[in-house]
Structures are given as structure tokens and as C-alpha cells.
Design a protein around this motif. Sequence first.
Motif, PDB file in Angstrom:
ATOM      1  N   THR A  31       0.832  -1.198   0.000  1.00 43.07           N
ATOM      2  CA  THR A  31       0.000   0.000   0.000  1.00 43.07           C
ATOM      3  C   THR A  31       0.868   1.250   0.000  1.00 43.07           C
ATOM      4  OG1 THR A  31      -1.641  -1.208   1.298  1.00 43.07           O
ATOM      5  CG2 THR A  31      -1.888   1.171   1.197  1.00 43.07           C
ATOM      6  N   LEU A  32       0.513   2.192  -0.838  1.00 40.44           N
ATOM      7  CA  LEU A  32       1.165   3.490  -0.901  1.00 40.44           C
ATOM      8  C   LEU A  32       0.143   4.546  -0.503  1.00 40.44           C
ATOM      9  CD1 LEU A  32       3.519   5.384  -1.820  1.00 40.44           C
ATOM     10  CD2 LEU A  32       2.440   5.356  -4.091  1.00 40.44           C
ATOM     11  N   PHE A  33       0.537   5.441   0.394  1.00 39.02           N
ATOM     12  CA  PHE A  33      -0.319   6.560   0.783  1.00 39.02           C
ATOM     13  C   PHE A  33       0.314   7.848   0.277  1.00 39.02           C
ATOM     14  CE2 PHE A  33      -1.208   3.265   3.846  1.00 39.02           C
ATOM     15  CZ  PHE A  33      -2.589   3.317   3.989  1.00 39.02           C
ATOM     16  N   VAL A  34      -0.444   8.606  -0.522  1.00 40.39           N
ATOM     17  CA  VAL A  34      -0.006   9.903  -1.032  1.00 40.39           C
ATOM     18  C   VAL A  34      -0.991  10.927  -0.495  1.00 40.39           C
ATOM     19  CG1 VAL A  34       0.452  11.307  -3.071  1.00 40.39           C
ATOM     20  CG2 VAL A  34       0.960   8.849  -3.108  1.00 40.39           C
ATOM     21  N   ASN A  35      -0.529  11.759   0.440  1.00 39.89           N
ATOM     22  CA  ASN A  35      -1.389  12.742   1.123  1.00 39.89           C
ATOM     23  C   ASN A  35      -2.649  12.080   1.685  1.00 39.89           C
ATOM     24  OD1 ASN A  35       0.451  14.706   0.652  1.00 39.89           O
ATOM     25  ND2 ASN A  35      -0.724  15.777  -0.905  1.00 39.89           N
ATOM     26  N   GLY A  36      -2.458  10.900   2.263  1.00 37.08           N
ATOM     27  CA  GLY A  36      -3.556  10.187   2.903  1.00 37.08           C
ATOM     28  C   GLY A  36      -4.388   9.324   1.973  1.00 37.08           C
ATOM     29  N   GLU A  37      -4.215   9.472   0.658  1.00 33.04           N
ATOM     30  CA  GLU A  37      -4.976   8.662  -0.299  1.00 33.04           C
ATOM     31  C   GLU A  37      -4.295   7.308  -0.469  1.00 33.04           C
ATOM     32  OE1 GLU A  37      -6.595   8.794  -4.886  1.00 33.04           O
ATOM     33  OE2 GLU A  37      -5.948  10.639  -3.934  1.00 33.04           O
ATOM     34  N   ALA A  48      -0.009  14.738  -6.312  1.00 34.67           N
ATOM     35  CA  ALA A  48      -0.464  15.260  -5.027  1.00 34.67           C
ATOM     36  C   ALA A  48      -1.579  16.272  -5.261  1.00 34.67           C
ATOM     37  CB  ALA A  48       0.696  15.923  -4.300  1.00 34.67           C
ATOM     38  N   ASP A  49      -2.497  16.333  -4.324  1.00 37.62           N
ATOM     39  CA  ASP A  49      -3.590  17.294  -4.437  1.00 37.62           C
ATOM     40  C   ASP A  49      -3.390  18.500  -3.523  1.00 37.62           C
ATOM     41  OD1 ASP A  49      -3.937  15.955  -2.086  1.00 37.62           O
ATOM     42  OD2 ASP A  49      -6.004  15.367  -2.455  1.00 37.62           O
ATOM     43  N   SER A  50      -2.346  18.463  -2.691  1.00 36.88           N
ATOM     44  CA  SER A  50      -2.059  19.574  -1.789  1.00 36.88           C
ATOM     45  C   SER A  50      -0.600  19.507  -1.350  1.00 36.88           C
ATOM     46  CB  SER A  50      -2.997  19.523  -0.581  1.00 36.88           C
ATOM     47  OG  SER A  50      -2.790  18.328   0.147  1.00 36.88           O
ATOM     48  N   TRP A  51      -0.143  20.589  -0.708  1.00 35.82           N
ATOM     49  CA  TRP A  51       1.238  20.636  -0.201  1.00 35.82           C
ATOM     50  C   TRP A  51       1.222  20.760   1.300  1.00 35.82           C
ATOM     51  CZ3 TRP A  51      -0.181  23.198  -4.666  1.00 35.82           C
ATOM     52  CH2 TRP A  51       0.443  22.741  -5.823  1.00 35.82           C
ATOM     53  N   PRO A  52       2.230  20.298   1.973  1.00 43.36           N
ATOM     54  CA  PRO A  52       3.356  19.545   1.435  1.00 43.36           C
ATOM     55  C   PRO A  52       2.932  18.128   1.049  1.00 43.36           C
ATOM     56  CG  PRO A  52       3.520  19.584   3.809  1.00 43.36           C
ATOM     57  CD  PRO A  52       2.340  20.442   3.427  1.00 43.36           C
ATOM     58  N   LEU A  53       3.740  17.495   0.230  1.00 39.57           N
ATOM     59  CA  LEU A  53       3.496  16.120  -0.201  1.00 39.57           C
ATOM     60  C   LEU A  53       3.895  15.180   0.936  1.00 39.57           C
ATOM     61  CD1 LEU A  53       2.960  13.930  -2.386  1.00 39.57           C
ATOM     62  CD2 LEU A  53       5.347  14.219  -3.068  1.00 39.57           C
ATOM     63  N   ARG A  54       2.960  14.340   1.349  1.00 34.64           N
ATOM     64  CA  ARG A  54       3.231  13.349   2.391  1.00 34.64           C
ATOM     65  C   ARG A  54       3.133  11.957   1.773  1.00 34.64           C
ATOM     66  NH1 ARG A  54       1.123  17.593   5.077  1.00 34.64           N
ATOM     67  NH2 ARG A  54       1.750  17.965   7.225  1.00 34.64           N
ATOM     68  N   VAL A  55       4.182  11.159   1.958  1.00 32.64           N
ATOM     69  CA  VAL A  55       4.247   9.825   1.377  1.00 32.64           C
ATOM     70  C   VAL A  55       4.538   8.804   2.460  1.00 32.64           C
ATOM     71  CG1 VAL A  55       5.448   8.339  -0.273  1.00 32.64           C
ATOM     72  CG2 VAL A  55       5.113  10.758  -0.813  1.00 32.64           C
ATOM     73  N   THR A  56       3.718   7.766   2.514  1.00 33.13           N
ATOM     74  CA  THR A  56       3.990   6.605   3.362  1.00 33.13           C
ATOM     75  C   THR A  56       4.061   5.407   2.434  1.00 33.13           C
ATOM     76  OG1 THR A  56       2.816   7.584   5.228  1.00 33.13           O
ATOM     77  CG2 THR A  56       3.200   5.206   5.304  1.00 33.13           C
ATOM     78  N   ASN A  57       5.216   4.754   2.425  1.00 32.33           N
ATOM     79  CA  ASN A  57       5.467   3.667   1.482  1.00 32.33           C
ATOM     80  C   ASN A  57       5.453   2.329   2.211  1.00 32.33           C
ATOM     81  OD1 ASN A  57       6.274   1.987  -0.553  1.00 32.33           O
ATOM     82  ND2 ASN A  57       8.292   2.883  -0.810  1.00 32.33           N
ATOM     83  N   ARG A  58       4.349   1.638   2.136  1.00 31.56           N
ATOM     84  CA  ARG A  58       4.231   0.294   2.703  1.00 31.56           C
ATOM     85  C   ARG A  58       4.227  -0.749   1.585  1.00 31.56           C
ATOM     86  NH1 ARG A  58      -0.465   1.649   7.050  1.00 31.56           N
ATOM     87  NH2 ARG A  58       0.777   3.023   8.365  1.00 31.56           N
TER      88      ARG A  58
END
Length: 96
Positions: A31-37, A48-58
Amino acid sequence: MRRIVMSVGALAAAAVMGIAGTTPAYAAQGTLFVNGERHENPSGCFQADSWPLRVTNRTDATVTVFSTPDCSGSPTDSVEPGGRGVFEFGQSVSVE
């Protein structure tokens, strides 16, 4: 003789197409999370739909961060499997 050549040619073409058609496209597992998506088994570019870009790489793949919205140009950073990051100038990420 012409029929034999045509038959051999058709068989060769079918063999090449069969080999090429069985190669699966790669998608990261996880699972990859890009700004919570949430993105399951991601592959390709995610904007990304907003800044800053937040990435969680699972996932089991490294995610590449870009400062452009379409994953073009030079990468600015990356997020290893199991990692996370916040990128002030990130606009898109790519999973290859």
C-alpha cells in the motif's frame, strides 16, 4: 515450398507474441499513501492534491518523488520500502 516458409513464419510470429504476451507488468506489492490517499499494489505516477506532499510507502518498491505534477524531469527524492517522508516541493511520486 512457399507454404512451408509461410507456415514457419507464422509459427515464429506466434511464438514471439506468446512470449511477449506472458510478461506481466510490474506493480509494487503493498500500500502506498499519497497525502492520505490509499493506493493498493501501485504502479505508475500519482499526483499530489495539496502541499506539502506526504508519502507513506508500505510497498516492496522504492517510490521516487518529483517536483513536477506529472513525474517528469529529474527526481528530487525517494522513499524506501517501509519509509515515509514529507516533501515541501513534491508534486508527484512514481512507483516503477
